[in-house]
Design a protein around this motif. Structure first.
Motif, mmCIF file in Angstrom:
data_model
loop_
_atom_site.group_PDB
_atom_site.id
_atom_site.type_symbol
_atom_site.label_atom_id
_atom_site.label_comp_id
_atom_site.label_asym_id
_atom_site.label_seq_id
_atom_site.Cartn_x
_atom_site.Cartn_y
_atom_site.Cartn_z
ATOM 1 N N ILE A 103 31.402 -5.074 6.833
ATOM 2 C CA ILE A 103 30.069 -5.160 6.223
ATOM 3 C C ILE A 103 29.117 -5.910 7.145
ATOM 4 O O ILE A 103 27.945 -5.589 7.250
ATOM 5 C CB ILE A 103 30.152 -5.830 4.834
ATOM 6 N N GLY A 104 29.650 -6.929 7.828
ATOM 7 C CA GLY A 104 28.833 -7.681 8.773
ATOM 8 C C GLY A 104 28.802 -9.170 8.484
ATOM 9 O O GLY A 104 27.908 -9.650 7.804
ATOM 10 N N ILE A 105 29.779 -9.896 8.994
ATOM 11 C CA ILE A 105 29.809 -11.349 8.848
ATOM 12 C C ILE A 105 28.880 -11.946 9.898
ATOM 13 O O ILE A 105 28.974 -11.633 11.078
ATOM 14 C CB ILE A 105 31.237 -11.900 9.000
ATOM 15 N N LYS A 106 27.986 -12.837 9.440
ATOM 16 C CA LYS A 106 27.051 -13.491 10.358
ATOM 17 C C LYS A 106 27.549 -14.865 10.792
ATOM 18 O O LYS A 106 27.261 -15.307 11.890
ATOM 19 C CB LYS A 106 25.688 -13.638 9.689
ATOM 20 N N GLU A 107 28.285 -15.544 9.893
ATOM 21 C CA GLU A 107 28.728 -16.913 10.181
ATOM 22 C C GLU A 107 29.883 -17.272 9.259
ATOM 23 O O GLU A 107 29.915 -16.843 8.105
ATOM 24 C CB GLU A 107 27.556 -17.870 9.940
ATOM 25 N N ILE A 108 30.808 -18.066 9.786
ATOM 26 C CA ILE A 108 31.923 -18.575 8.979
ATOM 27 C C ILE A 108 32.093 -20.056 9.276
ATOM 28 O O ILE A 108 32.086 -20.465 10.435
ATOM 29 C CB ILE A 108 33.259 -17.869 9.312
ATOM 30 N N VAL A 109 32.255 -20.843 8.214
ATOM 31 C CA VAL A 109 32.613 -22.253 8.332
ATOM 32 C C VAL A 109 33.797 -22.473 7.405
ATOM 33 O O VAL A 109 33.754 -22.109 6.229
ATOM 34 C CB VAL A 109 31.445 -23.184 7.924
ATOM 35 N N ARG A 110 34.889 -23.052 7.958
ATOM 36 C CA ARG A 110 36.097 -23.281 7.160
ATOM 37 C C ARG A 110 36.453 -24.749 7.157
ATOM 38 O O ARG A 110 36.270 -25.442 8.149
ATOM 39 C CB ARG A 110 37.276 -22.503 7.744
ATOM 40 N N THR A 111 36.987 -25.184 6.029
ATOM 41 C CA THR A 111 37.528 -26.539 5.962
ATOM 42 C C THR A 111 38.929 -26.508 6.545
ATOM 43 O O THR A 111 39.499 -25.442 6.765
ATOM 44 C CB THR A 111 37.653 -27.051 4.513
ATOM 45 N N ARG B 130 28.673 -16.408 5.580
ATOM 46 C CA ARG B 130 27.378 -15.736 5.460
ATOM 47 C C ARG B 130 27.586 -14.293 5.893
ATOM 48 O O ARG B 130 28.043 -14.020 6.990
ATOM 49 C CB ARG B 130 26.312 -16.387 6.322
ATOM 50 N N VAL B 131 27.266 -13.376 4.974
ATOM 51 C CA VAL B 131 27.522 -11.953 5.208
ATOM 52 C C VAL B 131 26.228 -11.172 5.006
ATOM 53 O O VAL B 131 25.380 -11.544 4.183
ATOM 54 C CB VAL B 131 28.657 -11.450 4.273
ATOM 55 N N LYS B 132 26.088 -10.127 5.787
ATOM 56 C CA LYS B 132 24.939 -9.237 5.679
ATOM 57 C C LYS B 132 24.913 -8.655 4.266
ATOM 58 O O LYS B 132 25.936 -8.195 3.760
ATOM 59 C CB LYS B 132 25.077 -8.126 6.716
ATOM 60 N N ALA B 133 23.761 -8.708 3.642
ATOM 61 C CA ALA B 133 23.633 -8.161 2.284
ATOM 62 C C ALA B 133 22.244 -7.546 2.150
ATOM 63 O O ALA B 133 21.280 -8.214 1.807
ATOM 64 C CB ALA B 133 23.859 -9.249 1.237
#
Length: 161
Positions: free
Chosen positions: A142-150, A91-94
């Protein structure tokens, strides 16, 4: 220490996964990545596990894994040719200033926008660990709000002949 990708075919039974992971924690080994899912036969699951260690120690651990009752087959596929993939949802700032740039970046990396809100995009990217890390590095300013990785999934390459 080298990375080892271990592929395990195991019976789909309660407690089977905890016995495998318990073997690693009991020997003070860290599991860097773990991904497990049913195969075509719902009685069996394929577990892909990534860990670091010296070859002799990994060999000892794999011998211990072979002894587990629910383990059917096991191989350290990092010794041969194999295909590996990982997936990330980011999820990235847009906002008005960054939307077009985010779309260009994700298009370059052949990703997808999977969710849109007034202030963010949720992006899906699939590929090697290095590809996903590259996307994260480019999106970070840019601004990452959240990351989920497998975890990493892997499969031996088919024989060429």
């Amino acid at each position: 220490m080298n990375k080892h990708t271990i592929s395990i075919l195991m019976r789909n039974k309660p407690g089977a996964l905890s016995r495998v992971t318990g073997l690693f924690s009991g020997r003070n080994f860290n599991i860097e990545s773990l991904c497990v899912a049913e195969t075509l036969d719902p009685d069996f699951s394929c577990l892909t596990l990534v860990t670091k260690g010296e070859a002799a120690i990994i060999e000892q651990v794999t011998k211990q894994l072979h002894k587990l009752i629910d383990v059917v087959t096991l191989s350290d596929i990092s010794h041969g040719e194999y295909v590996e993939r990982e997936m990330a949802l980011i999820r990235v700032k847009a906002d008005g200033h960054t939307r077009a740039e985010v779309l260009r970046i994700i298009d370059i990396f052949r990703g997808k926008v999977v969710d849109v809100s007034p202030n963010s995009y949720a992006l899906e990217i699939t590929g090697s660990e290095s590809k996903i890390n590259a996307v994260i590095d480019i999106l970070r300013p840019i601004g990452i709000k959240e990351i989920v990785r497998t975890g990493k999934i892997a499969m031996k390459r088919a024989a060429k002949k």
